[in-house]
Motif scaffolding. Structure first.
Motif, PDB file in Angstrom:
ATOM      1  N   VAL A  68       0.862  -1.178   0.000  1.00  0.00           N
ATOM      2  CA  VAL A  68       0.000   0.000   0.000  1.00  0.00           C
ATOM      3  C   VAL A  68       0.902   1.233   0.000  1.00  0.00           C
ATOM      4  O   VAL A  68       1.581   1.517   0.989  1.00  0.00           O
ATOM      5  CB  VAL A  68      -0.913   0.011   1.246  1.00  0.00           C
ATOM      6  N   LEU A  69       0.936   1.917  -1.113  1.00  0.00           N
ATOM      7  CA  LEU A  69       1.699   3.172  -1.195  1.00  0.00           C
ATOM      8  C   LEU A  69       0.761   4.310  -0.819  1.00  0.00           C
ATOM      9  O   LEU A  69      -0.206   4.601  -1.536  1.00  0.00           O
ATOM     10  CB  LEU A  69       2.259   3.365  -2.611  1.00  0.00           C
ATOM     11  N   ARG A 100       1.322  -4.109   3.613  1.00  0.00           N
ATOM     12  CA  ARG A 100       2.716  -3.623   3.665  1.00  0.00           C
ATOM     13  C   ARG A 100       2.719  -2.157   3.234  1.00  0.00           C
ATOM     14  O   ARG A 100       2.758  -1.850   2.046  1.00  0.00           O
ATOM     15  CB  ARG A 100       3.589  -4.510   2.788  1.00  0.00           C
ATOM     16  N   VAL A 101       2.610  -1.296   4.243  1.00  0.00           N
ATOM     17  CA  VAL A 101       2.388   0.131   3.987  1.00  0.00           C
ATOM     18  C   VAL A 101       3.715   0.852   3.762  1.00  0.00           C
ATOM     19  O   VAL A 101       4.675   0.672   4.523  1.00  0.00           O
ATOM     20  CB  VAL A 101       1.644   0.774   5.184  1.00  0.00           C
ATOM     21  N   GLN A 132      10.775  -4.389   3.801  1.00  0.00           N
ATOM     22  CA  GLN A 132      11.840  -4.054   2.844  1.00  0.00           C
ATOM     23  C   GLN A 132      11.438  -4.364   1.399  1.00  0.00           C
ATOM     24  O   GLN A 132      11.752  -3.590   0.486  1.00  0.00           O
ATOM     25  CB  GLN A 132      13.128  -4.804   3.200  1.00  0.00           C
ATOM     26  N   ASP A 133      10.739  -5.493   1.195  1.00  0.00           N
ATOM     27  CA  ASP A 133      10.316  -5.829  -0.176  1.00  0.00           C
ATOM     28  C   ASP A 133       9.341  -4.779  -0.712  1.00  0.00           C
ATOM     29  O   ASP A 133       9.405  -4.392  -1.887  1.00  0.00           O
ATOM     30  CB  ASP A 133       9.642  -7.210  -0.211  1.00  0.00           C
ATOM     31  N   ALA A 134       8.448  -4.333   0.166  1.00  0.00           N
ATOM     32  CA  ALA A 134       7.476  -3.315  -0.257  1.00  0.00           C
ATOM     33  C   ALA A 134       8.190  -2.006  -0.587  1.00  0.00           C
ATOM     34  O   ALA A 134       7.867  -1.336  -1.582  1.00  0.00           O
ATOM     35  CB  ALA A 134       6.444  -3.098   0.850  1.00  0.00           C
ATOM     36  N   LYS A 139      10.344   1.873  -4.478  1.00  0.00           N
ATOM     37  CA  LYS A 139      11.503   2.555  -5.060  1.00  0.00           C
ATOM     38  C   LYS A 139      11.575   2.282  -6.567  1.00  0.00           C
ATOM     39  O   LYS A 139      11.984   3.147  -7.353  1.00  0.00           O
ATOM     40  CB  LYS A 139      12.788   2.106  -4.355  1.00  0.00           C
ATOM     41  N   GLY A 140      11.156   1.098  -6.971  1.00  0.00           N
ATOM     42  CA  GLY A 140      11.082   0.797  -8.412  1.00  0.00           C
ATOM     43  C   GLY A 140      10.068   1.692  -9.109  1.00  0.00           C
ATOM     44  O   GLY A 140      10.333   2.211 -10.205  1.00  0.00           O
TER      45      GLY A 140
END
Ligand SMILES: NC(=O)c1ccc[n+]([C@@H]2O[C@H](COP(=O)([O-])OP(=O)(O)OC[C@H]3O[C@@H](n4cnc5c(N)ncnc54)[C@H](OP(=O)(O)O)[C@@H]3O)[C@@H](O)[C@H]2O)c1
Length: 189
Positions: A68-69, A100-101, A132-134, A139-140
């Motif tokens: 969740v961005l 995963r916020v 970290q994966d989120a 970042k991608g």
């Protein structure tokens, strides 16, 4: 925000679905639940004070462990910070622990988000979140929006989102001084 980010990400090759409360009135959009259900990553681009109730409506099981961005900002009607000792992102992470916020992009105007270095020689985009994966996935996405690796500053866990959400008064004071929203915070050292 949703349409500007969506258009830019679509042009970078992502498949984008737009969730709306009234999809029948918004061409090209679907219900919020349908948008989330098919998504690897959900961008929250609604008023910050409406985020928790909106996610409650979509449901914990639909949201599940999605990334969740959260790009939101939360203000009272008189434009004070709605959560003076807290953040939208931390509230969402606490209420939906499986999600995963990641908080990012909230410290600038949308015109800079999607075009970061076109008119600014230096610009910083902050990232906050537990997973970290989120954060790597976000970042991608930032790279797809045009952000360089050097311009991304990972502040750590979701608690640090309070710091960036509380930069909103600085944003508005700067806007009043400069009479433009085409600026950004740049951290230099
Ligand atoms: N604009 C910027 O440059 C900028 C910069 C930094 C942060 N932000 C933050 O990013 C978020 C989105 O910004 P924006 O400028 O795109 O906001 P906006 O135009 O005010 O709202 C975006 C969409 O949110 C939905 N919405 C509005 N009120 C709602 C409510 N009470 N409950 C649920 N959904 C509601 C509406 O979509 P539907 O009617 O289709 O449901 C609306 O089109 C906000 O939190 C804002 O503070 C914006």
């Amino acid at each position: 925000m949703g349409s500007a980010l969506g258009a830019r990400l679509a042009s970078a090759g992502h498949e984008v679905a737009y969730g709306s409360r009234t999809p029948e009135d918004r061409t090209g959009s679907v219900s919020q639940t349908d948008a989330v259900q098919g998504a690897e990553l959900v961008i929250i681009a609604i008023p910050g004070t409406a985020v928790l109730s909106t996610l409650e409506g979509i449901g914990e099981d639909v949201l599940a462990d999605r990334i969740v961005l959260d790009v939101s900002a939360a203000f009272t009607p008189d434009m004070a910070l709605a959560y003076p000792n807290d953040s939208v992102a931390r509230r969402v992470q606490t209420r939906f622990p499986r999600a995963r916020v990641v908080k990012s992009l909230n410290t600038m105007n949308v015109s800079i988000m999607v075009d970061p270095l076109a008119s600014l020689s230096q610009a910083t985009v902050f990232v906050s979140g537990e997973n970290q994966d989120a954060k790597a996935a976000v970042k991608g996405l930032l790279a797809d929006l045009g952000w360089t690796t050097e311009s991304i500053l990972d502040l750590g866990g979701v608690a640090s989102a309070t710091a960036t959400e509380h930069a909103a008064p600085l944003f508005f004071a700067t806007y009043l001084a400069l009479q433009t929203m085409r600026f950004n915070i740049a951290i230099t050292r």
